[in-house]
Design an enzyme around this catalytic site. Sequence first.
Site, PDB file in Angstrom:
ATOM      1  N   GLU A 284       0.833  -1.220   0.000  1.00  0.00           N
ATOM      2  CA  GLU A 284       0.000   0.000   0.000  1.00  0.00           C
ATOM      3  C   GLU A 284       0.860   1.260   0.000  1.00  0.00           C
ATOM      4  OE1 GLU A 284      -3.117   0.319   2.916  1.00  0.00           O
ATOM      5  OE2 GLU A 284      -4.388  -1.084   1.837  1.00  0.00           O
ATOM      6  N   HIS A 305       8.549 -26.568  -1.045  1.00  0.00           N
ATOM      7  CA  HIS A 305       7.890 -27.684  -1.737  1.00  0.00           C
ATOM      8  C   HIS A 305       6.675 -27.207  -2.524  1.00  0.00           C
ATOM      9  CE1 HIS A 305      10.348 -30.798   0.279  1.00  0.00           C
ATOM     10  NE2 HIS A 305      10.554 -29.768   1.087  1.00  0.00           N
ATOM     11  N   LYS A 419     -14.097  -0.357  -3.904  1.00  0.00           N
ATOM     12  CA  LYS A 419     -15.191   0.005  -2.990  1.00  0.00           C
ATOM     13  C   LYS A 419     -16.336   0.658  -3.762  1.00  0.00           C
ATOM     14  CE  LYS A 419     -12.291   0.925   1.045  1.00  0.00           C
ATOM     15  NZ  LYS A 419     -11.797   1.972   1.930  1.00  0.00           N
TER      16      LYS A 419
HETATM   17  O1  PA5 Z   1      -3.199   1.131   5.886  1.00  0.00           O
HETATM   18  C1  PA5 Z   1      -4.334   1.541   5.740  1.00  0.00           C
HETATM   19  O2  PA5 Z   1      -4.635   2.734   5.898  1.00  0.00           O
HETATM   20  C2  PA5 Z   1      -5.469   0.596   5.386  1.00  0.00           C
HETATM   21  O3  PA5 Z   1      -5.009  -0.683   5.120  1.00  0.00           O
HETATM   22  C3  PA5 Z   1      -6.484   0.537   6.518  1.00  0.00           C
HETATM   23  O4  PA5 Z   1      -5.839   0.084   7.682  1.00  0.00           O
HETATM   24  C4  PA5 Z   1      -7.648  -0.393   6.182  1.00  0.00           C
HETATM   25  O5  PA5 Z   1      -8.195  -0.046   4.956  1.00  0.00           O
HETATM   26  C5  PA5 Z   1      -8.707  -0.324   7.261  1.00  0.00           C
HETATM   27  O6  PA5 Z   1      -9.202   0.969   7.394  1.00  0.00           O
HETATM   28  P1  PA5 Z   1     -10.062   1.422   8.638  1.00  0.00           P
HETATM   29  O7  PA5 Z   1      -9.228   1.255   9.847  1.00  0.00           O
HETATM   30  O8  PA5 Z   1     -10.409   2.853   8.367  1.00  0.00           O
HETATM   31  O9  PA5 Z   1     -11.277   0.549   8.685  1.00  0.00           O
END
Ligand code: PA5
Length: 442
Positions: A284, A305, A419
């Site tokens: 990310e 394996h 989303k």
């Molecule tokens: O690193 C990030 O910002 C994302 O992976 C969030 O942790 C994830 O989308 C969950 O978001 P939230 O805590 O708002 O539900």
Amino acid sequence: MVKVNVGGCSSFVKDADYQNYVQKALAAYDVLMAESGPGNDFLGWKTLPVDIPDSLIDECEGIRDAWAAKDVDLVVVIGIGGSYLGARCAIEALSHGFIRKEGVPQIVYAGSNLSEDYLAELMDLAATRNTACVVISKSGTTTEPAVAFRIVKEYIEKTYGKAEAATRIVAITDAARGALKTLATQEGYKTFVVPDNVGGRYSVLTPVGILPIVLAGFDMRAMLRGAAAQREALLVKSEDNPAVQYAAMRNLLYAGLGKKVEVLVTFNPKLQYLGEWWKQLYGESEGKDGKGIFPASVVCTTDLHSMGQYIQEGERLLFETTVTVMNAHREVIVGPDEQNLDQLNYLAGRHVEHCNKMAQLGTKLAHIDGGVPQMDISVERLDEESLGALFYFFEFACGVSAYLLGVNPFNQPGVEAYKKNMFALLSKPGYEAQSEALLARL
Ligand code: PA5
């Protein structure tokens, strides 16, 4: 403390090129330290190891003790991405692989998928146990944890009554915004705040990680100590800074040699979720603007394996970073056998971990021979301090590496695309207009 060794890349890269990338990494390090790069309003994680007040750990321990007094033996931790991976990584790394500690609740996870069978089976378990819940969402609006929470909340309220339910549910979310905050305030849940300036994947050392780790019976003070010691080490700007070395080499392998995939390798199955946490952190943080190393992970020798064949002889687009725990906690020695039908007497008297280390070294050399550059990251033992150090090291190195790559490490604009489609297909109010066009494409 985390050690980095880039020696397993030396036959692939010229030293002058590496030195050049070390200079680039030092420039990126300066940007991170000066807080002058993109996303610099999300740098709260940098000082968490020294900022977290002891009173926060006390509060978490208070919840642990209050739930223990009610004989709670199951805690459902609800969250997705950065809102559960750090806690799961720490808890799986530190827990006995097969036996639950006496007096400590089992921790299970929900809200990181939308599988009906998964949730139904989790509720089957809850029905046999004394259940409490921690719901974690920084935004407070993420669909997966919200759906899971609606179901778990309803179950807890039906089973224990609404007033008691309010003592068995804790919410971790934004200080002021989001549906979860509104709901928690209205229902009177105990809440903890995810700081505004800490993104999800950098949040393991906030209540997001702290509360579940404390509930699982582990020493959060030691984890923060480990992270603080690692921070001190990384504050020294130098060509030997391990985060600079790691960021420099992985970017050189990517940009200079076309190695587009980094495989995080561990020979300790307890670190499987370190791989999951690391993939989210790096995927990310770096995968944007048409750039970024694809993060993958394997657990060895298991995956030798399955994935081993590809790593040894498949397309040469990989490099590996192996996270090693130098010392095992336990001792298991291979015994002698008079008949030796399994022909293993040559191992008699040896520790199983010695065999594991030889497998690791043999794999490293084989993969170098197969054209896969190798980096090594090691800690002395698998405990709270080392995990704190690993968390901080990888977060810091990620900031340096992403700035070197030229991307903002702290946003994730691409996560929104699925989303929007999902909301349209589910006819969420406000998204209906797009739904027909999407259905026509399916
Ligand atoms: O690193 C990030 O910002 C994302 O992976 C969030 O942790 C994830 O989308 C969950 O978001 P939230 O805590 O708002 O539900």
